[in-house]
Motif scaffolding. Structure first.
Motif, PDB file in Angstrom:
ATOM      1  N   ASP A   1       5.077   6.139   4.728  1.00 22.53           N
ATOM      2  CA  ASP A   1       5.885   5.539   3.669  1.00 22.53           C
ATOM      3  C   ASP A   1       7.229   5.050   4.213  1.00 22.53           C
ATOM      4  O   ASP A   1       7.819   4.123   3.667  1.00 22.53           O
TER       5      ASP A   1
ATOM      6  N   ARG B   1      -5.340   0.627  -6.196  1.00 22.11           N
ATOM      7  CA  ARG B   1      -4.475   1.135  -5.137  1.00 22.11           C
ATOM      8  C   ARG B   1      -5.291   1.475  -3.893  1.00 22.11           C
ATOM      9  O   ARG B   1      -4.841   1.279  -2.762  1.00 22.11           O
TER      10      ARG B   1
ATOM     11  N   SER C   1       0.823  -1.211   0.000  1.00 20.57           N
ATOM     12  CA  SER C   1       0.000   0.000   0.000  1.00 20.57           C
ATOM     13  C   SER C   1       0.855   1.259   0.000  1.00 20.57           C
ATOM     14  O   SER C   1       0.585   2.206  -0.739  1.00 20.57           O
TER      15      SER C   1
ATOM     16  N   ASN D   1       0.895   3.576  -3.412  1.00 21.65           N
ATOM     17  CA  ASN D   1       0.237   4.879  -3.278  1.00 21.65           C
ATOM     18  C   ASN D   1       1.224   6.027  -3.082  1.00 21.65           C
ATOM     19  O   ASN D   1       0.801   7.163  -2.836  1.00 21.65           O
TER      20      ASN D   1
ATOM     21  N   HIS E   1      -4.977   0.055   0.028  1.00 22.96           N
ATOM     22  CA  HIS E   1      -4.950   0.935   1.197  1.00 22.96           C
ATOM     23  C   HIS E   1      -6.014   0.519   2.206  1.00 22.96           C
ATOM     24  O   HIS E   1      -5.772   0.485   3.428  1.00 22.96           O
ATOM     25  N   ASP E   2      -7.196   0.170   1.730  1.00 21.38           N
ATOM     26  CA  ASP E   2      -8.281  -0.242   2.629  1.00 21.38           C
ATOM     27  C   ASP E   2      -7.961  -1.579   3.301  1.00 21.38           C
ATOM     28  O   ASP E   2      -8.288  -1.783   4.477  1.00 21.38           O
TER      29      ASP E   2
ATOM     30  N   SER F   1      -4.921  -2.759   4.040  1.00 19.28           N
ATOM     31  CA  SER F   1      -3.925  -2.517   5.088  1.00 19.28           C
ATOM     32  C   SER F   1      -4.550  -1.826   6.287  1.00 19.28           C
ATOM     33  O   SER F   1      -4.206  -2.125   7.441  1.00 19.28           O
TER      34      SER F   1
END
Length: 408
Positions: free
Chosen positions: A282, A167, A64, A68, A171-172, A174
């Protein structure tokens, strides 16, 4: 009436609950030893839950974060890797120096039968490379974080060209797994209660008295690195008072790592702490799991101190060049130590080979390491894991001067 305990749990900090569980576990082991096997199940369940969710969390978080990631945004991974290297090497220097100043001797007898560890530096490096190219499913099943990171980075880079919806799904995913982690962490006090009770009931402290001097050197080195060397590194990097951040990492990461005795199992704890410290996602989503594999200051101390103890026992003279080489070898070996309890001990024969010590004798030293592991491995993991968050925070604030002074 039932709501009052729940309200107390919600209003009391997790660290306070863990400290209470610590003393409760000791009291239970002392006064009700017969009840400890049942309570020990809580500790087993807690560690199993952490180990089960950690690989999936790391895999999804790294994918993720990379997929992203916006071009031009800094991830600060170079300073993180630099700090990991400096910290591990400094710890090995502390371990070698302390062993030369306060030499320990061991009661070594006939060759012991034990599983063999790596016998040369090529074996360690080859094992690391083989972990990188491991099957992704097997890497997840065996918690091979080097392999997990390699596949997650590769998939993350490939998915940077995927659609925005894809993407967003990563994210959702994770975020959902992070929610599960938060639930697991809330049960940490119960897990600590079970771990402490079973540890003190089974081993106590009688097995440790015969190795009091060796333990004193090991634990003294780890405390010195945690409270002197690491703060010095933080100060040189940020030029601010390092102790608020150092104590936060020790309190909120080191305490749980001390009892789980697994850097890998403590990854979810560290990720949650990094989020509370408002670090760059990140950065910490990659740096924390990477640190659980290669940032091994405690392991470097263990390898160097026990190896030199074997050398002193056999009357082997250690000159300055050999001591310096041992510092480097111990640091490299530490990076190859696994993130599970006792992972550094099987690399002791490699360091012992520098002094021409046979593998049979070296494995006796490994056995002694397991005997004192009740404290040694716990303190080692606490130092390793808390330093992961510490250096990640330093790297983020080092690269972003505006965030050097936020309250930890």
């Amino acid at each position: 009436m039932i709501l009052h305990p729940l309200r107390w749990v919600q209003r009391t900090s997790l660290v306070t609950q863990i400290v209470i569980a610590l003393f409760a576990g000791i009291a239970l082991a002392v006064f009700l030893p017969a009840a400890t096997p049942k309570v020990a199940i809580l500790g087993t369940l807690f560690i199993s839950a952490l180990k089960a969710v950690a690989p999936v969390l790391v895999f999804s978080l790294v994918i993720s974060a990379i997929s992203n990631h916006k071009p031009g945004e800094a991830t600060h991974m170079r300073p993180v890797l630099f700090l990991y290297l400096v910290g591990t090497l400094a710890a090995s220097v502390v371990g070698v120096t302390a062993s030369l100043w306060f030499p320990s001797t061991l009661a070594l007898q006939a060759p012991a039968n034990a599983a063999n560890g790596p016998t040369n530096i090529q074996d360690v490096l080859l094992a690391l490379l083989m972990n990188v190219v491991d099957n992704p499913v097997r890497a997840l099943m065996n918690a091979n974080y080097i392999g997990i990171l390699a596949w997650a980075v590769g998939l993350g880079l490939a998915m940077r060209h995927a659609s925005a919806g894809t993407r967003a799904v990563m994210h959702d995913v994770s975020a959902s797994i992070s929610t599960i982690i938060q639930v697991v962490i809330r049960f940490a006090p119960l897990g600590i209660l079970g771990l402490v009770a079973s540890t003190f009931a089974e081993a106590g402290t009688q097995a440790l008295w015969g190795y009091a001097h060796l333990l004193a050197v090991l634990l003294g080195c780890m405390v010195f690195v945690a409270l002197a060397v690491n703060p010095l590194i933080v100060f040189l990097a940020l030029r601010v008072n390092p102790y608020p951040l150092v104590f936060t990492c020790l309190r909120e990461s080191g305490v749980t790592a001390f009892f789980t005795r697994s850097s890998a199992a403590n990854i979810p704890i560290n990720l949650a702490l990094a989020k509370r410290l408002n670090l760059n996602e990140d950065t910490y989503s990659i740096a924390i799991p990477l640190g659980a594999t290669i940032n091994m200051a405690g392991a470097a101390i263990t390898i160097s101190v026990l190896s030199l103890a074997a050398a002193h026992t056999l009357g082997i003279a250690v000159d300055a060049p050999t001591a310096l080489l041992l510092c480097v070898v111990a640091a490299v070996c530490a990076c190859g130590a696994s993130g599970v309890a006792g992972g550094s001990l099987l690399l002791i024969p490699l360091a012992c080979s520098l002094f021409g010590i046979s593998n049979d004798v070296a494995m006796q030293v490994v056995a002694i390491g397991f005997i004192i592991g009740i404290l040694q491995d716990s303190a080692e993991t606490a130092l390793n894991s808390s330093t992961d968050v510490l250096f990640t925070a330093v790297a983020c604030r080092w690269a972003d001067p505006a965030h050097k002074h936020p309250a930890p």
